[in-house]
Design a protein around this motif. Structure first.
Motif, short mmCIF file in Angstrom:
data_model
loop_
_atom_site.label_atom_id
_atom_site.label_comp_id
_atom_site.label_asym_id
_atom_site.label_seq_id
_atom_site.Cartn_x
_atom_site.Cartn_y
_atom_site.Cartn_z
N LEU A 434 0.81 -1.22 0.00
CA LEU A 434 0.00 0.00 0.00
C LEU A 434 0.85 1.27 0.00
O LEU A 434 0.49 2.25 -0.67
CB LEU A 434 -0.94 -0.01 1.22
N VAL A 435 1.94 1.28 0.74
CA VAL A 435 2.78 2.49 0.78
C VAL A 435 3.36 2.77 -0.60
O VAL A 435 3.30 3.90 -1.10
CB VAL A 435 3.90 2.34 1.83
N PHE A 436 3.91 1.73 -1.25
CA PHE A 436 4.43 1.93 -2.60
C PHE A 436 3.30 2.24 -3.58
O PHE A 436 3.47 3.05 -4.50
CB PHE A 436 5.21 0.69 -3.05
N GLY A 437 2.14 1.61 -3.38
CA GLY A 437 0.99 1.89 -4.24
C GLY A 437 0.50 3.31 -4.11
O GLY A 437 0.13 3.95 -5.11
N TYR A 438 0.51 3.83 -2.88
CA TYR A 438 0.10 5.22 -2.67
C TYR A 438 1.06 6.18 -3.36
O TYR A 438 0.64 7.14 -4.03
CB TYR A 438 0.01 5.54 -1.18
N LEU A 439 2.35 5.95 -3.19
CA LEU A 439 3.35 6.82 -3.82
C LEU A 439 3.21 6.82 -5.33
O LEU A 439 3.32 7.86 -5.99
CB LEU A 439 4.76 6.38 -3.41
#
Length: 460
Positions: A434-439
């Motif tokens: 999710l963190v990489f997806g958000y970025l």
């Protein structure tokens, strides 16, 4: 327009997110209150076996709820975007088609739930001593699926327009109803675990009617017959948002059922202890869920209004608020967890002590890692609010892999604690995606707009 609806496209992001989440948080507290009362009444007045039966039903029951919430939350993303863009004629159409699709899925889940309940419980090797009560509880809960679907749709309609107050009021009314009916059905009428299930469903019915009453007062969504006509484009768009979220929740639940399979092999005492803490799980993530709903609405409305720069501002504020909240809640549970858990547990002194030890070990592990769960909810909801439900679905698959892989391997290496760590491992795996997806999503949607924002607008 109702006085409770709110545009989140102007004003301080942190203030908007927190003030929107606060009534949802209070509403979730009342919702968890009647879940906790259910567990207390069952555990204290019906015994350890009944408490274990309630726990053995958790993941299958949660799967159905998760699928319903997935679809309705997916539909709410488009509602929030249309509301933020002030396209009220489109908003009415989205609500109308969402209602038709929700009715179809409710009927499908009701039938499939009744058909699959017993085979799934047998597949999970539910102990014979608790199988009849577990099956009875599930059959009653599944009969009420249309009620639960209706409430979730109505609540999502209100939240998509910035109204967090009415769902709070609905939960207060439902909680009072459920608590009164719990004592009446279980302790007075002696209906056992069936009484607990019936009380929950009737409380959901009351909350659904309450929300519908308030929805009918909102002038901009006074519906006409043509709003309920299903068009292929609208239908596919809603399913494209709702299906990945429903599938994501389904995968999480399947992982949970595999976890339950392992737990069922440990024994009734362990099941009861695990269940006692699982009922506090809802309290642990009360604020996380509320911040998540706030982020879906906040991001969705700002996407609809094409105010992309405000999304990153809101995310920074939400992460700060979520971190502080999770640390406070985790600390309280570490300090007072045993006292709280003892309210759910009865039986002989030896049974009660063994059950409490199992429950507190699990609670302590989750409390320490609670910030990881809060990052998960905030980040996933922000991505969903942008209209991207594929990345959250992938995170659900990773949760499944991490939860099942951990629970099938780690207990052989470190014993029962390996079962407890499975939940934390699932959170960590989802967070990475999710963190990489958000970025990635921010870079895609917001980079150009953020670079042109005035210096003072990008402040906190």
């Amino acid at each position: 327009m109702s006085a409770n609806t709110k545009s989140m496209t102007q004003g301080s992001p942190g203030t908007l997110i927190f003030t929107f989440a606060l009534p949802l948080m209070l509403g979730n507290i009342f919702q968890q209150l009647y879940t906790v009362v259910d567990t207390m009444v069952v555990g204290k007045y019906l015994g350890v076996n009944a408490l274990a039966a309630l726990g053995a039903s958790d993941w299958m029951n949660w799967m159905m709820l998760g699928i319903m919430q997935g679809f309705t939350q997916g539909f709410a993303i488009l509602m929030a975007q249309e509301f933020g863009a002030k396209r009220y004629h489109r908003l009415r159409k989205v609500i109308g088609v969402s209602a038709i699709l929700s009715s179809f899925f409710a009927l499908f889940l009701l039938i499939s739930g009744q058909f699959l309940a017993r085979p799934v419980l047998l597949l999970l090797q539910t102990p014979d001593v608790i199988l009849p009560d577990t099956l009875l509880y599930l059959r009653i809960m599944f009969m009420g699926i249309p009620i639960v679907m209706a409430y979730n749709l109505f609540a999502c309609i209100l939240r998509s327009m910035g109204d967090g107050t009415t769902p709070l009021q609905a939960m207060v009314v439902a909680s009072i109803t459920n608590i009164v009916l719990d004592f009446l059905f279980v302790m007075v009428f002696q209906w056992g675990i069936a009484g607990a299930a019936g009380a929950t469903l009737l409380a959901q019915l009351v909350s659904g009617i309450f929300c519908l009453f308030h929805i009918r007062k909102i002038e901009i969504i006074h519906m006409s017959g043509e709003d309920f006509q299903i068009g292929q484009e609208m239908c596919l768009k809603l399913l494209g948002l709702g299906f990945p979220m429903a599938f994501q929740n389904c995968m999480i639940a399947v992982g949970g059922m595999i976890l339950q399979f392992v737990i069922n092999g440990v024994g009734v005492i362990f099941i009861a202890g695990y269940t006692a803490t699982n009922k506090l799980y809802g309290i642990l993530e009360i604020a996380a869920i509320s911040y998540g709903y706030a982020m879906i609405t906040y991001v969705g409305q700002n996407m609809g209004a094409a105010k992309y720069g405000r999304i990153s501002q809101g995310m920074r504020s939400a992460v700060k608020i979520a971190m502080v909240t999770s640390i406070v809640i985790g600390g309280i549970m570490l300090l007072f967890g045993k006292i709280i858990l003892s309210c759910f547990i009865s039986g002989s002194p030896l049974e009660a002590e063994q059950t409490l030890q199992v429950a507190y070990r699990y609670l302590a592990i989750m409390s320490v890692f609670l910030p990881v769960l809060y990052i998960l909810h905030v980040t996933r909801s922000a991505i969903q609010g942008m209209g991207n439900t594929l990345i959250p679905m992938i995170s659900g698959i990773i949760e499944f892999i991490m939860r099942t892989g951990t629970v099938l391997i780690l207990p052989f290496m470190i014993g029962e604690n390996g079962i407890f760590i499975a939940e934390v491992a699932a959170w960590v795996g989802a967070d990475v995606v999710l963190v990489f997806g958000y970025l990635y999503s921010v870079k895609k949607y917001c980079k150009e707009s953020i670079s042109h924002l005035p210096e003072q607008e990008t402040a906190g």
